[in-house]
Design a protein around this motif. Structure first.
Motif, PDB file in Angstrom:
ATOM      1  N   LEU A 158       1.082  -1.160   0.279  1.00 50.90           N
ATOM      2  CA  LEU A 158      -0.159  -0.410   0.493  1.00 50.90           C
ATOM      3  C   LEU A 158       0.825   1.225  -0.092  1.00 50.90           C
ATOM      4  O   LEU A 158       0.510   2.458  -0.323  1.00 50.90           O
ATOM      5  N   ALA A 159       2.053   0.950   0.262  1.00 49.68           N
ATOM      6  CA  ALA A 159       3.159   2.084   0.118  1.00 49.68           C
ATOM      7  C   ALA A 159       2.850   2.898  -1.439  1.00 49.68           C
ATOM      8  O   ALA A 159       3.980   3.894  -1.221  1.00 49.68           O
ATOM      9  N   ASP A 160       3.093   1.969  -2.342  1.00 54.19           N
ATOM     10  CA  ASP A 160       2.929   2.751  -3.593  1.00 54.19           C
ATOM     11  C   ASP A 160       1.693   2.436  -3.915  1.00 54.19           C
ATOM     12  O   ASP A 160       0.514   1.860  -4.352  1.00 54.19           O
ATOM     13  N   ALA A 161       1.980   4.526  -3.868  1.00 54.06           N
ATOM     14  CA  ALA A 161       0.489   5.038  -3.835  1.00 54.06           C
ATOM     15  C   ALA A 161      -0.451   4.309  -5.774  1.00 54.06           C
ATOM     16  O   ALA A 161      -1.342   4.552  -5.772  1.00 54.06           O
ATOM     17  N   ASP A 162       1.263   4.765  -6.047  1.00 54.48           N
ATOM     18  CA  ASP A 162       0.229   4.989  -7.409  1.00 54.48           C
ATOM     19  C   ASP A 162      -0.148   3.179  -8.116  1.00 54.48           C
ATOM     20  O   ASP A 162      -1.237   2.950  -9.238  1.00 54.48           O
TER      21      ASP A 162
END
Length: 294
Positions: A158-162
């Motif tokens: 979830l840290a990778d928003a895109d």
């Protein structure tokens, strides 16, 4: 209590083939069976949908294809005009059918979850940040797209928003008009593939067996539904199903809760289910109507 089942689209005086066995079993036990035109409900014609239901039939239970909360409400109103009342109220159906309705009561035994209230990115990002970094499984308030696991269900981090939004966008595309409520992000847990579906009437487990998606598969570890009775009972819902799966550390987890009226049943369990429903007493089901949630 009358049992309402979907009519066969091509032979409207007969039950849909998928529910023909349930109709026959109920009639053998002396239950009145009435047919509903399921196809009329999505088109907004609930009055036409219930034309085959006798007036003054009293309490009724629906067993059929999936309905949205709005469609169920329209069905309830059309039946009420014929002096037929569904045992499960509209808000009770919604509380069982949509994750925000049941999650607060079962948060201890199900993956940690956050959700939005629409399909926009702003709400999705708020839910994503609230859940925190790490893998998650995406769904909306009623359904996942688990058959599109890598492209529309699993978010690796979830840290990778895109990257997370790309999965959400594909999910939204696939769900199309069926998208309900908002996005739900559930913390990923390693679960065994075989699930146990349990059936609860008035807060009591009356039946347990395989999930209909894998009707011949059951976990090797014995499952005791009584350990969850107080939690399920606290929901105060008349008729629900609860699906359980074994986590990699040997702990049983709730995968899903659903309204029993629109939950499928494996063929081998249908006689026991109908027998339980025939014995279902409506006199003691005076549960409160859950308050709507935001």
């Amino acid at each position: 209590m009358m049992l309402l089942l979907p009519a066969d689209p091509l032979r409207p005086r007969r039950p849909d083939e998928h529910y023909a066995e349930e109709a026959a079993l109920a009639r053998e036990l002396g239950v009145t069976v009435a047919l509903v035109d399921h196809d009329a409900l999505p088109s907004g014609d609930a009055e036409r949908a219930v034309q085959g239901v006798p007036r003054g039939g009293g309490p009724a239970l629906y067993r059929g294809w999936m309905l949205t909360s709005g469609q169920y409400g329209a069905l309830a109103d059309a039946l009420q005009a014929r002096s037929v009342s569904l045992v499960t109220g509209v808000e009770q159906f919604r509380a069982a059918h949509e994750l925000p309705g049941w999650y607060p009561s079962l948060r201890e035994v199900t993956p940690v979850s956050q959700w939005s209230t629409d399909d926009g990115r702003a709400g999705f990002d708020r839910a994503r940040l609230a859940l925190g970094a790490g893998p998650a499984v995406l769904r909306d308030w009623t359904k996942s797209m688990k058959h599109y696991w890598t492209e529309a269900a699993l978010i690796p981090d979830l840290a990778d928003a895109d990257a997370a939004w790309k999965v959400a966008s594909r999910f939204r595309e696939l769900r199309d008009d069926s998208f309900t409520g908002g996005y739900v992000l559930r913390r990923f847990e390693e679960l065994a593939p075989a699930e146990v579906r349990t059936w609860w009437i008035g807060g009591t487990c009356v039946l347990a067996g395989p999930h209909p998606d894998s009707p011949t598969a059951l976990p090797e570890t014995p499952f005791d539904p009584s350990a969850y009775a107080s939690l399920i009972s606290s929901l105060e819902l008349p008729f629900v199903t609860v699906d359980f799966a074994l986590r990699s550390d040997g702990v049983w987890r709730v995968v899903e809760l659903g309204d029993g009226q629109v939950s499928d049943c494996p063929p081998a369990l249908r006689p026991a289910l109908i027998q339980a429903l025939v014995g279902m007493s409506t006199s003691h089901i005076t549960f409160r109507r859950p308050e709507p949630w935001s």
